[in-house]
Design an enzyme around this catalytic site. Structure first.
Site, short mmCIF file in Angstrom:
data_model
loop_
_atom_site.label_atom_id
_atom_site.label_comp_id
_atom_site.label_asym_id
_atom_site.label_seq_id
_atom_site.Cartn_x
_atom_site.Cartn_y
_atom_site.Cartn_z
N GLU A 166 -1.60 32.28 27.36
CA GLU A 166 -2.91 32.22 28.02
C GLU A 166 -3.18 30.80 28.54
O GLU A 166 -4.18 30.16 28.18
CB GLU A 166 -4.01 32.72 27.08
CG GLU A 166 -3.82 34.20 26.75
CD GLU A 166 -5.01 34.90 26.09
OE1 GLU A 166 -5.97 34.23 25.70
OE2 GLU A 166 -4.95 36.14 25.99
N TYR A 233 -7.05 43.65 26.75
CA TYR A 233 -7.65 44.25 25.55
C TYR A 233 -8.67 45.30 25.95
O TYR A 233 -9.39 45.14 26.94
CB TYR A 233 -8.34 43.17 24.71
CG TYR A 233 -7.36 42.32 23.93
CD1 TYR A 233 -6.81 42.78 22.75
CD2 TYR A 233 -6.97 41.06 24.40
CE1 TYR A 233 -5.90 42.02 22.02
CE2 TYR A 233 -6.06 40.28 23.68
CZ TYR A 233 -5.53 40.78 22.50
OH TYR A 233 -4.63 40.03 21.79
N GLU A 290 0.11 41.22 24.85
CA GLU A 290 -1.07 41.44 24.02
C GLU A 290 -1.84 42.61 24.60
O GLU A 290 -2.25 42.57 25.77
CB GLU A 290 -1.97 40.19 23.96
CG GLU A 290 -1.34 39.07 23.14
CD GLU A 290 -2.26 37.86 22.96
OE1 GLU A 290 -3.49 38.04 22.92
OE2 GLU A 290 -1.72 36.74 22.86
N GLN A 339 -2.78 43.28 16.54
CA GLN A 339 -1.66 42.58 15.95
C GLN A 339 -1.18 43.39 14.74
O GLN A 339 -1.93 44.22 14.24
CB GLN A 339 -2.07 41.19 15.53
CG GLN A 339 -2.55 40.31 16.69
CD GLN A 339 -2.69 38.85 16.29
OE1 GLN A 339 -2.33 38.44 15.21
NE2 GLN A 339 -3.23 38.05 17.21
O1 AHR Z 1 -4.94 38.28 19.69
C1 AHR Z 1 -6.02 37.41 19.55
C2 AHR Z 1 -6.08 36.40 20.67
O2 AHR Z 1 -6.35 37.03 21.87
C3 AHR Z 1 -4.82 35.62 20.96
O3 AHR Z 1 -4.66 34.54 20.11
C4 AHR Z 1 -5.04 35.18 22.37
O4 AHR Z 1 -3.81 35.00 23.05
C5 AHR Z 1 -5.91 36.24 22.97
O5 AHR Z 1 -6.99 35.73 23.62
#
Ligand code: AHR
Length: 486
Positions: A166, A233, A290, A339
């Site tokens: 990121e 996300y 992610e 995660q």
């Molecule tokens: O997964 C949590 C966080 O989300 C990670 O550290 C980051 O890369 C993202 O913003």
């Protein structure tokens, strides 16, 4: 009755097993108390459970943590390792008990490959270059000698290297044009020490639908990298305010979550278009390193630890995204759900010595037969449920064929109220036997330490037909059909 068609005559290619990858960061209780004990030893109960998923690749040590991580702090005798502050995640003490050797022992126990995310934001080119030499140099060199001094003779042979994380945010707040130059510079000094272990260099990629980032990086740094990443996300609420509860949500929020997660398809396709358009003919992969749900933390837990429960809604999110990645296996070369343990959309939750498997774990287990299988074209006749920002199809499907000819067809019924009778027509193969398992429950159903098996896969009735098979999926469910075929 809805028809599903699986066409064994058409395929987008082989589903890279790395699509079933995971991500583990020094964040909350993912490492300490999750994958490892407090003193950096392996948590064998968790490792044994993860082995059943055939984890192909594990990303580490971050996330945002990666751009504050100095790998030398985590090697050598425990008593001489530096204690630092984890500035991104709760300001807690990080004593570096779990470092490169401990992580590689974990990967060896899991039988998976390592994907290291290197420090670009606050590190140096030399430091990153030395980490590669430490891990991969088999002969005599300063870093290889240091590794031997720390008890490891053979190189670790780490192939996957992320050049920062990121970089547009916690990794340095860079502009894409600037990052592209930095990426080129770092990439130049990440050396291959064994032709049998070529490095696979992954550029820090875009947030969500930031196609400008992908274009700038691919156009300017494309010749120095093998892949570019992307993060997306699924957040039902507001990214910066209330994200929504993991367990206590309305029907509207259920459908909003599924609607939002379905956007992964559009993002994968658009980033792929940009990569292909600006890579000058070089086959650059897309790594979704992610992804997953992000809710408010469980009440009473540290807001910096990102600990959330995991329900049937998460199971559907997992099923939808894995179906999407399977069907885009000609561009998605790796994906890492965020995660692995105790953080965000985890496979496993722990509490002291106890652990439980989440509904998401079960989806990964039911889908593992897709790894390295030949993707098959599939299509479901769907009806649209709800409208506008809650619109979703009732069914979501993907299919693959293993080397022995067997098929795996995975289907999610997104309807939270109605069962879905399906008739699956197989083209190009003749089914000789079929069995099925299903994961089902109310959208908010989840496992607790008191009831760890409340949500678990169960056998599903399925019948062979002249043209394939037929079954009825319960509301809010994920089914996996294993088909023997001629
Ligand atoms: O997964 C949590 C966080 O989300 C990670 O550290 C980051 O890369 C993202 O913003």
């Amino acid at each position: 009755m809805s028809h599903i068609i699986v066409n064994a005559n058409r395929s987008a290619g082989v589903i890279n097993k790395n699509i079933y990858g995971h991500f583990s960061e020094h964040l909350g209780r993912c490492i300490y108390g999750g994958l490892a004990t407090a003193d950096g030893g392996m948590r064998t109960d968790v490792v044994e459970a993860l082995k059943k998923l055939n984890v192909p690749v594990l990303r580490w040590p971050g996330g945002c943590f990666a751009d504050t991580y100095h790998w030398r702090d985590g090697i050598g005798p425990r008593e001489s390792r530096k204690t630092i502050v984890n500035t991104n995640w709760g300001g807690v003490t990080e004593d570096n008990a779990f470092g490169t050797h401990e992580f590689m022992a974990l990967c060896e126990a899991l039988g998976c490959e390592a994907y290291f995310s290197g420090n670009v934001g606050s590190g140096t080119v030399q430091e990153f270059s030395d980490w590669v030499e430490y891990c991969n140099m088999g002969g005599v060199s300063p870093m290889a000698d240091l590794r031997r001094k720390n008890g490891r003779e053979a190189p670790f042979n780490v192939r996957y290297w992320g050049i920062g994380n990121e970089a547009w945010g916690c990794g340095g707040n860079m502009r894409p044009e600037y990052y592209a130059d930095v990426c080129r510079q770092y990439s130049t000094f990440l050396n291959c020490y064994d032709p049998k272990v070529p490095l696979y260099k992954i550029a820090s990629g875009a947030s969500e639908d930031d196609y400008h980032w992908t274009r700038a990086v691919v156009e300017r740094a494309g010749r120095t990298i093998d892949a570019v990443s992307m993060h997306y996300y699924t957040i039902p609420g507001d990214n910066w305010g209330k994200k929504g509860s993991a367990t206590d949500f309305t029907r509207d929020e259920y459908y909003i979550t599924l609607h939002k997660t379905l956007r992964m398809e559009e993002m994968v396709e658009n980033h792929t278009r940009v990569i292909r358009r600006f890579a000058g003919g070089k086959p650059i992969g897309l790594v979704v390193d992610e992804w997953g749900t992000w809710f408010d933390v469980e009440p009473g837990t540290n807001p910096g630890f990102l600990y959330q429960q995991n329900t049937m809604r998460d199971a559907l999110v997992a099923a939808i995204n894995l179906n999407i990645f399977n069907d885009h296996c000609d561009s998605v070369v790796m994906a890492n759900i965020a995660q692995t343990v105790n953080v965000l959309q985890a496979m496993i939750l722990t509490e002291g010595d106890k652990m439980l498997l989440t509904p998401t774990y079960h989806v990964f287990e039911m889908y593992k037969g897709h790894q390295n299988a030949r993707q098959l074209e599939s299509y479901a006749e769907t009806r649209t449920l709800r409208a506008e920002d809650q619109a979703v199809p009732d069914l979501h499907v993907s299919a693959s064929q293993q080397a022995d000819g067997a098929l795996l067809v995975t289907v999610a019924n997104l309807n939270d109220e109605a069962a879905a009778p399906v008739n699956c027509l197989l083209a190009g193969v003749k089914a000789t036997a079929v069995s099925a398992r299903v994961l089902a429950g109310a959208p908010g159903a989840h496992n607790t330490f008191a009831t760890p098996d409340a949500v678990a896969p169960a056998p599903l009735d399925v019948a062979l037909t002249d043209t394939g098979f037929a079954a009825t999926l319960p509301p809010c469910s994920v089914a996996a059909f294993a088909v023997q075929a001629d």
